[in-house]
Scaffold this motif. Structure first.
Motif, PDB file in Angstrom:
ATOM      1  N   PHE A 191       0.809  -1.211   0.000  1.00  0.00           N
ATOM      2  CA  PHE A 191       0.000   0.000   0.000  1.00  0.00           C
ATOM      3  C   PHE A 191       0.844   1.264   0.000  1.00  0.00           C
ATOM      4  O   PHE A 191       0.368   2.323   0.411  1.00  0.00           O
ATOM      5  N   GLY A 192       2.087   1.178  -0.435  1.00  0.00           N
ATOM      6  CA  GLY A 192       2.936   2.366  -0.439  1.00  0.00           C
ATOM      7  C   GLY A 192       3.315   2.822   0.953  1.00  0.00           C
ATOM      8  O   GLY A 192       3.458   4.024   1.195  1.00  0.00           O
ATOM      9  N   GLY A 193       3.502   1.868   1.874  1.00  0.00           N
ATOM     10  CA  GLY A 193       3.873   2.212   3.244  1.00  0.00           C
ATOM     11  C   GLY A 193       2.703   2.535   4.136  1.00  0.00           C
ATOM     12  O   GLY A 193       2.899   2.881   5.300  1.00  0.00           O
ATOM     13  N   ARG A 194       1.477   2.420   3.645  1.00  0.00           N
ATOM     14  CA  ARG A 194       0.298   2.694   4.467  1.00  0.00           C
ATOM     15  C   ARG A 194      -0.142   1.439   5.205  1.00  0.00           C
ATOM     16  O   ARG A 194       0.192   0.322   4.815  1.00  0.00           O
ATOM     17  N   ALA A 195      -0.898   1.646   6.266  1.00  0.00           N
ATOM     18  CA  ALA A 195      -1.462   0.543   7.049  1.00  0.00           C
ATOM     19  C   ALA A 195      -2.970   0.539   6.862  1.00  0.00           C
ATOM     20  O   ALA A 195      -3.616   1.593   6.858  1.00  0.00           O
ATOM     21  N   LEU A 196      -3.525  -0.655   6.719  1.00  0.00           N
ATOM     22  CA  LEU A 196      -4.956  -0.809   6.485  1.00  0.00           C
ATOM     23  C   LEU A 196      -5.629  -1.290   7.773  1.00  0.00           C
ATOM     24  O   LEU A 196      -5.295  -2.359   8.290  1.00  0.00           O
ATOM     25  N   PHE A 197      -6.559  -0.491   8.286  1.00  0.00           N
ATOM     26  CA  PHE A 197      -7.363  -0.871   9.444  1.00  0.00           C
ATOM     27  C   PHE A 197      -8.717  -1.371   8.929  1.00  0.00           C
ATOM     28  O   PHE A 197      -9.403  -0.664   8.173  1.00  0.00           O
ATOM     29  N   VAL A 198      -9.098  -2.568   9.339  1.00  0.00           N
ATOM     30  CA  VAL A 198     -10.320  -3.203   8.860  1.00  0.00           C
ATOM     31  C   VAL A 198     -11.156  -3.610  10.061  1.00  0.00           C
ATOM     32  O   VAL A 198     -10.650  -4.237  11.010  1.00  0.00           O
ATOM     33  N   VAL A 250       2.821   1.186  14.481  1.00  0.00           N
ATOM     34  CA  VAL A 250       2.003   0.830  13.328  1.00  0.00           C
ATOM     35  C   VAL A 250       2.929   0.642  12.138  1.00  0.00           C
ATOM     36  O   VAL A 250       3.678   1.539  11.771  1.00  0.00           O
ATOM     37  N   LEU A 251       2.893  -0.548  11.545  1.00  0.00           N
ATOM     38  CA  LEU A 251       3.779  -0.903  10.443  1.00  0.00           C
ATOM     39  C   LEU A 251       3.095  -0.658   9.108  1.00  0.00           C
ATOM     40  O   LEU A 251       1.882  -0.818   8.978  1.00  0.00           O
ATOM     41  N   GLY A 252       3.897  -0.300   8.098  1.00  0.00           N
ATOM     42  CA  GLY A 252       3.378  -0.129   6.762  1.00  0.00           C
ATOM     43  C   GLY A 252       3.119  -1.460   6.085  1.00  0.00           C
ATOM     44  O   GLY A 252       3.695  -2.496   6.443  1.00  0.00           O
ATOM     45  N   ASP A 253       2.228  -1.440   5.090  1.00  0.00           N
ATOM     46  CA  ASP A 253       1.866  -2.640   4.333  1.00  0.00           C
ATOM     47  C   ASP A 253       1.427  -3.774   5.251  1.00  0.00           C
ATOM     48  O   ASP A 253       1.755  -4.947   5.030  1.00  0.00           O
ATOM     49  N   THR A 254       0.696  -3.405   6.285  1.00  0.00           N
ATOM     50  CA  THR A 254       0.177  -4.360   7.256  1.00  0.00           C
ATOM     51  C   THR A 254      -1.313  -4.108   7.433  1.00  0.00           C
ATOM     52  O   THR A 254      -1.764  -2.955   7.402  1.00  0.00           O
ATOM     53  N   VAL A 255      -2.077  -5.170   7.595  1.00  0.00           N
ATOM     54  CA  VAL A 255      -3.513  -5.075   7.816  1.00  0.00           C
ATOM     55  C   VAL A 255      -3.788  -5.311   9.299  1.00  0.00           C
ATOM     56  O   VAL A 255      -3.340  -6.306   9.865  1.00  0.00           O
ATOM     57  N   TYR A 256      -4.518  -4.390   9.913  1.00  0.00           N
ATOM     58  CA  TYR A 256      -4.867  -4.491  11.325  1.00  0.00           C
ATOM     59  C   TYR A 256      -6.356  -4.796  11.437  1.00  0.00           C
ATOM     60  O   TYR A 256      -7.199  -3.963  11.086  1.00  0.00           O
ATOM     61  N   LEU A 257      -6.662  -5.993  11.902  1.00  0.00           N
ATOM     62  CA  LEU A 257      -8.043  -6.406  12.102  1.00  0.00           C
ATOM     63  C   LEU A 257      -8.514  -5.936  13.462  1.00  0.00           C
ATOM     64  O   LEU A 257      -7.879  -6.220  14.488  1.00  0.00           O
ATOM     65  N   CYS A 258      -9.616  -5.214  13.475  1.00  0.00           N
ATOM     66  CA  CYS A 258     -10.157  -4.653  14.710  1.00  0.00           C
ATOM     67  C   CYS A 258     -11.499  -5.309  14.999  1.00  0.00           C
ATOM     68  O   CYS A 258     -12.395  -5.300  14.136  1.00  0.00           O
ATOM     69  N   ASN A 259     -11.625  -5.860  16.184  1.00  0.00           N
ATOM     70  CA  ASN A 259     -12.854  -6.550  16.573  1.00  0.00           C
ATOM     71  C   ASN A 259     -13.378  -5.907  17.846  1.00  0.00           C
ATOM     72  O   ASN A 259     -12.755  -5.989  18.904  1.00  0.00           O
ATOM     73  N   ALA A 260     -14.521  -5.224  17.755  1.00  0.00           N
ATOM     74  CA  ALA A 260     -15.126  -4.543  18.890  1.00  0.00           C
ATOM     75  C   ALA A 260     -16.319  -5.349  19.382  1.00  0.00           C
ATOM     76  O   ALA A 260     -17.191  -5.718  18.599  1.00  0.00           O
ATOM     77  N   THR A 261     -16.346  -5.621  20.667  1.00  0.00           N
ATOM     78  CA  THR A 261     -17.469  -6.323  21.272  1.00  0.00           C
ATOM     79  C   THR A 261     -18.237  -5.363  22.164  1.00  0.00           C
ATOM     80  O   THR A 261     -17.902  -4.194  22.279  1.00  0.00           O
ATOM     81  N   ILE A 262     -19.264  -5.873  22.816  1.00  0.00           N
ATOM     82  CA  ILE A 262     -20.120  -5.014  23.625  1.00  0.00           C
ATOM     83  C   ILE A 262     -19.385  -4.512  24.869  1.00  0.00           C
ATOM     84  O   ILE A 262     -19.443  -3.337  25.210  1.00  0.00           O
ATOM     85  N   ALA A 263     -18.675  -5.395  25.577  1.00  0.00           N
ATOM     86  CA  ALA A 263     -18.156  -5.041  26.888  1.00  0.00           C
ATOM     87  C   ALA A 263     -16.649  -4.849  26.933  1.00  0.00           C
ATOM     88  O   ALA A 263     -16.138  -4.332  27.910  1.00  0.00           O
ATOM     89  N   ASP A 264     -15.922  -5.251  25.893  1.00  0.00           N
ATOM     90  CA  ASP A 264     -14.470  -5.241  25.958  1.00  0.00           C
ATOM     91  C   ASP A 264     -13.894  -4.196  25.018  1.00  0.00           C
ATOM     92  O   ASP A 264     -14.531  -3.792  24.047  1.00  0.00           O
ATOM     93  N   PRO A 265     -12.646  -3.775  25.285  1.00  0.00           N
ATOM     94  CA  PRO A 265     -11.961  -2.891  24.333  1.00  0.00           C
ATOM     95  C   PRO A 265     -11.728  -3.617  23.017  1.00  0.00           C
ATOM     96  O   PRO A 265     -11.745  -4.848  22.962  1.00  0.00           O
TER      97      PRO A 265
END
Length: 447
Positions: free
Chosen positions: A323-330, A352-367
């Motif tokens: 991604f040209g040094g960008r990080a993808l948050f999904v 935060v690293l470049g060309d890395t995908v960060y999977l974010c999982n949000a639940t009801i009670a947890d960070p």
């Protein structure tokens, strides 16, 4: 006409006035002094155009410097509210923290990390349906069900048909009830052309309207080709479906979806409503990213793959670079919605690293739980890769980072891509339970 000094007469006259005032006051005149407030309209207008091309927030700050600069630059209110030049395309609205002023929202620049707090009285009695990729906010009045687009920086409003004209089926004449409207959620929104607004409510429910229309027009779409993700890009509204990447064509009287590009190698794999597929704008390049599916060659889902969409050739090709040094948050799909995708510069936040995908999982009670996945392109590398932060991706190209620190920027970005609207802070009387069961410092409540 220029003077004998070679400078415009207006500049010479301004300098003479300031020199006379300094002589009367007994203050020596600095020969390098410039009166920027009296900058003539030509240079000031040229500077303003370049500032506006970069960011509308800086353009508004430029106009606020003095009256002269304000008079020689164009006011956003003198143009249509759908003029893309004045849209806050680099700004996202972060989730609201419970306890904050209800009319005040925080916006973040995805290029610089700058944050602004904006007072928006227009949010009173409004459902916040969602936001567009251009930074506009989709509102629905709780009392009249009128849908409007709000530019949060210029405070311009675009009136659209009310939500009661939204219909579940093309043949249904029954108006949508108020009870149903409370649970409507916009999963994608944007401009399909200079005046047509498109709203995606999930599944095959895609509706369009223009300012001044009496009702929304729902597109006739087949159920065996579900819409998975949408993105306004380069002046058009694109959708990725189970069979192709399609664009919203508004040249006809009845808007319709037309094929813009095939899925390429993705078409030979199982993409049946694969909600991990996301469309992103990678610096003017349309990119389709998805998590590698589970099959015999990949027994454990690990990395992400990215494909470049060639709209001219109508094909989708695997990317040979990142991604040209960008990080993808999904944001992972959940009850809050299918999740968003957001590209951020790698140097914007620490760890935060470049060309890395960060999977974010949000639940009801947890960070939010954040998991880093290596972006696989070309031939997937084997073994482990250790980045500058010490993250070891391991054999399956992923590593669990941990929970986001409550109310940090990463926490807000994670909740933004997950689709949450409100963050409820932990209350004091929960301190004893935290000591017994560990910290549960952030809660989510969707609206």
């Amino acid at each position: 006409m220029a003077s004998s000094t070679g400078l415009p007469n207006q500049v010479v006259a301004t300098y003479c006035r300031q020199e006379k005032r300094a002589r009367i006051a007994g203050i020596p005149m600095d020969p390098n002094w410039r009166d920027w407030a009296d900058l003539i309209a030509g240079p000031a207008g040229l500077i303003a155009e370049r500032v506006l091309a970069d960011d509308v927030a800086d353009y508004l700050r430029f106009r606020m410097v003095c009256r002269t600069w304000r008079h020689c630059t164009a006011s956003p209110h003198g143009y249509g509210s759908l003029d893309r030049r004045f849209h806050p395309r680099r700004w996202i609205m972060l989730p609201q923290t419970m306890g904050d002023v209800r009319k005040r929202r925080t916006f973040m620049n995805v290029s610089t990390g700058e944050r602004l707090q904006v007072n928006l009285p227009e949010l009173c009695y409004q459902h916040v349906f969602g936001t567009t990729s251009d930074g506009l906010v989709v509102l629905c009045d709780r009392r009249t069900y009128a849908i409007r687009l709000l530019n949060p920086l210029t405070r311009q409003l675009t009136s659209l048909p009310d939500a009661t004209t939204l219909q579940y089926t093309a043949s249904s004449q029954q108006r949508t009830s108020g009870y149903t409207l409370k649970f409507l959620q916009v999963f994608g929104a944007g401009l399909a052309d200079d005046s047509t607004v498109a709203l995606y409510f999930g599944g095959t429910w895609l509706a369009t309207a223009k300012p001044g229309d009496k009702q929304w027009t729902r597109l006739h779409h087949i159920w065996d080709n579900m819409i998975i993700a949408t993105l306004p890009f380069a002046g058009r509204f694109y959708c990725v479906t189970e069979k192709a990447i399609m664009a919203l064509d508004t040249s006809q009287r009845q808007p319709r979806l037309v094929v813009a590009a095939g899925l390429g190698d993705l078409g030979s794999t199982n993409v049946w409503y694969d909600r991990t597929m996301k469309l992103v704008d990678n610096g003017g390049e349309l990119v389709l990213a998805r998590r590698i599916p589970l099959d015999s060659k990949n027994p454990l889902r690990g990395g992400y793959e990215a494909h470049r969409v060639d709209l001219e050739a109508g094909i989708t090709l695997p990317m040979q670079q990142g991604f040209g040094g960008r990080a993808l948050f999904v944001g992972t799909p959940s009850h809050l919605g299918p999740g968003r995708a957001l590209l951020l510069p790698a140097g914007l936040f620490s760890h935060v690293l470049g060309d890395t995908v960060y999977l974010c999982n949000a639940t009801i009670a947890d960070p939010p739980r954040i998991e880093a996945c290596r972006l696989l392109y070309g031939h997937a590398r084997s073994g482990s890769a250790i980045g500058p932060t010490g993250l070891s991706y391991g054999h399956h190209s992923r590593v669990y980072i941990g929970d986001a620190r409550p109310c940090s920027v990463i926490d807000h970005v994670s909740r933004y891509v997950c689709g949450s609207k409100i963050i409820v802070k932990q209350r004091r009387h929960h301190s004893e339970r935290q000591a017994r069961h560990g910290p549960t410092s952030v809660h989510i409540k969707s609206v």
